[in-house]
Design an enzyme around this catalytic site. Structure first.
Site, short mmCIF file in Angstrom:
data_model
loop_
_atom_site.label_atom_id
_atom_site.label_comp_id
_atom_site.label_asym_id
_atom_site.label_seq_id
_atom_site.Cartn_x
_atom_site.Cartn_y
_atom_site.Cartn_z
N LYS A 193 28.69 29.07 24.96
CA LYS A 193 27.59 29.21 24.00
C LYS A 193 27.80 28.24 22.83
O LYS A 193 28.92 28.15 22.31
CB LYS A 193 27.55 30.67 23.49
CG LYS A 193 26.38 30.99 22.58
CD LYS A 193 26.36 32.48 22.22
CE LYS A 193 25.15 32.88 21.40
NZ LYS A 193 25.10 34.32 21.10
N SER B 76 20.59 36.57 22.07
CA SER B 76 20.58 35.15 21.78
C SER B 76 21.31 34.30 22.80
O SER B 76 21.06 33.10 22.88
CB SER B 76 21.20 34.91 20.40
OG SER B 76 22.57 35.27 20.40
N SER C 248 23.33 40.44 22.00
CA SER C 248 23.09 39.09 22.52
C SER C 248 23.82 38.71 23.80
O SER C 248 23.52 37.69 24.38
CB SER C 248 23.42 38.07 21.45
OG SER C 248 22.33 37.97 20.58
N1 GLN Z 1 18.55 40.39 18.74
C1 GLN Z 1 19.52 40.71 17.75
C2 GLN Z 1 19.26 39.94 16.49
O1 GLN Z 1 18.38 39.13 16.50
C3 GLN Z 1 20.91 40.50 18.27
C4 GLN Z 1 21.38 39.11 18.16
C5 GLN Z 1 22.82 38.95 18.52
O2 GLN Z 1 23.45 39.85 19.09
N2 GLN Z 1 23.38 37.81 18.15
O3 GLN Z 1 19.92 40.12 15.51
#
Ligand code: GLN
Length: 484
Positions: free
Chosen positions: A79, A159, A183
């Site tokens: 990532k 994400s 994410s």
């Molecule tokens: N969808 C969640 C957010 O936007 C989780 C994102 C994540 O785990 N990095 O904060």
């Protein structure tokens, strides 16, 4: 023999041990797939030359029978939130789009030491803020699985959308993700792969570009549960560079992974029974998963997490608060984008206006608001108190049960067009099952269980465990995986 890029990490290990193929052949095959599937936009940066050079070193070790580990010769995606020395690391943001870190994150460095091959840096929501990989400066990642009814492309989730697409699309044998509120697990569910968020403190955060530091955790995303265990073995461990990393023994997570769930007690939170959940997802959770685990000898019980209903609101106060503070460093002075202005203030303003996307700006504003004098006590401090209550709910329940089971997401993947009708709150509601786990600092996995009945899109089940008990989660996930 099946295609090299279809093999699991476990199967690659068997092949390397028997010298059936070379790491360089596997790497080449993956690089070819990456080229052929550039439409998925899974990678922001492909490091083909570095990957080939690493694979040649693996070849030599395999030839001599001196592999470094079970990750030696395994090509993975990283990532683009993990700092990789001398390799561009963008966080999918314009503000960092030409940032080349002078150092390596601890987790990537552990995997390099184990002999893993890095195919490149995978796409993500900007600074990991999002739930569909739609906020990336580099465009959305596309789910390799299409909707059966109209053959439409759907989102990967976010994400860690690029990491999920890379594994599901045959563009990496495994991938690294991070999970602040879901994410790893949500994109794993959307793309039909396995994703594990370890206990907070299990894997070092050193060198991971921070979103919300008290919630961020690195984790593996793989084709199978066993691959997930193999990869976690080489990511976990204490790191003195991360003050929240926990000095606790790291077991071999593959040990006992086939032991099953006989005698385990698994809880279903009654507060979620009447949630607004997609029908197929509800059925695969309440019927299919329950039946599989019962058949395998587990006892399923109803549990109560009374403060669960506050989790989403709590998360969307705490995460933006930390983000607004963490992202203050992108000021055009030290690194990243700089857009000049007449005064210093203008330069800050121009840089941050041009450098951040809409969602990131929204979070910075929300975060700054809840941290500002007068609102700090009303919002931020209160959210911290509620977070404690939520964790306490889980600790109480874990006195009696070994695991908690919920769906990973309230609905399967959607199309990009559909997402345009979502307001930010609708998108935040996607995280309803995943964020409580980050708030409680607990480990959790998403494991594929079924395809939706008409659209044939993947559905994931979430298993949550006690602090540092990833091993039990993996055992139960293996049962679900095996029952499909
Ligand atoms: N969808 C969640 C957010 O936007 C989780 C994102 C994540 O785990 N990095 O904060």
């Amino acid at each position: 023999m099946s295609k090299l890029t279809d093999l699991t990490i476990k199967e690659l290990n068997i092949g390397y041990d028997k010298k059936e193929f070379k790491a360089s052949e596997v790497t080449e095959a993956y690089l070819k797939n990456i080229d052929a599937s550039s439409n998925l936009n899974a990678y922001i940066t492909v490091t083909a030359d570095e990957a080939m050079a690493q694979s040649k070193l693996s070849d030599e070790r395999i030839g001599k029978g001196s592999r470094l580990s079970k990750m030696d010769g395994v090509p993975i995606g990283v990532k683009d939130l993990f700092c990789t020395k001398d390799i561009r690391t963008t966080a999918a943001s314009h503000i960092l789009d030409d940032f080349v870190p002078p150092y390596e994150s601890t987790v990537t460095s552990q995997l390099l030491t184990a002999g893993s091959i890095f195919l490149g840096k995978t796409n993500l929501d900007e600074f990991a803020m999002g739930g569909a990989n739609l906020t990336s400066y580099f465009g959305e990642a596309i789910n390799p699985i299409k909707r059966a009814t109209d053959n439409k492309e759907v989102v990967t989730g976010g994400s860690s959308g690029g990491s999920a697409a890379s594994v599901a699309g045959g563009l990496a044998a495994g991938s690294l993700g991070t999970d602040t509120g879901g994410s790893i697990r949500q994109p794993a569910a959307f793309t039909g792969i396995v994703g594990l968020k370890p206990t907070y403190g299990r894997c070092s955060r050193f060198g991971i570009i921070a979103y919300a530091s008290s919630l961020d955790q690195a984790g593996p995303m793989c084709k199978t549960v066993e691959d997930t265990a193999i990869m976690l073995n080489h990511m976990a461990g204490f790191d003195e560079n991360d003050s929240t990393s926990v000095d606790i023994a790291v077991p071999d997570f593959t040990n006992g992974i086939c032991d099953g769930v006989k005698g385990m007690k698994i809880g279903i939170p009654k507060e979620l029974l009447n949630e607004n959940i997609d029908k197929d997802i509800e059925q695969s959770w309440k019927d299919k998963a329950v039946r599989i685990l019962k058949d395998a000898g587990a006892e399923i019980v109803e549990i109560s997490l009374p403060n669960l209903k506050y989790a989403l609101a709590t998360y969307y106060i705490l995460a933006p608060a930390e983000a607004s503070s963490n992202l203050a460093r992108y000021d055009g002075v030290r690194f990243g984008l700089r857009v000049d202005g007449d005064t210093l203030d203008d330069m800050y303003l121009n840089t941050r206006t041009a450098g951040f996307g809409e969602e990131v700006k929204r979070r910075i504003m929300v975060g700054t608001y809840v941290l500002s004098a007068g609102y700090y006590d009303a919002y931020y401090l209160k959210a911290l108190k509620v977070q404690k209550l939520i964790r306490q709910d889980y600790l109480n329940v874990f006195k009696d049960v070994d695991l908690i089971m919920t769906p990973t997401t309230p609905m399967p993947a959607f199309t990009v067009e559909e997402s345009k009708s979502f307001d930010p709150i609708t998108m935040y509601l996607q995280d309803i099952f995943t964020v409580p786990i980050n708030l409680a600092r607990l480990p959790a996995i998403s494991v594929p269980i079924a395809l939706s009945s008409t659209e044939k899109l993947p559905i994931g089940i979430q298993l949550v465990g006690r602090d540092f008990d990833e091993a039990t989660i993996l055992k139960a996930a293996k049962v679900i995986e095996g029952a499909k």
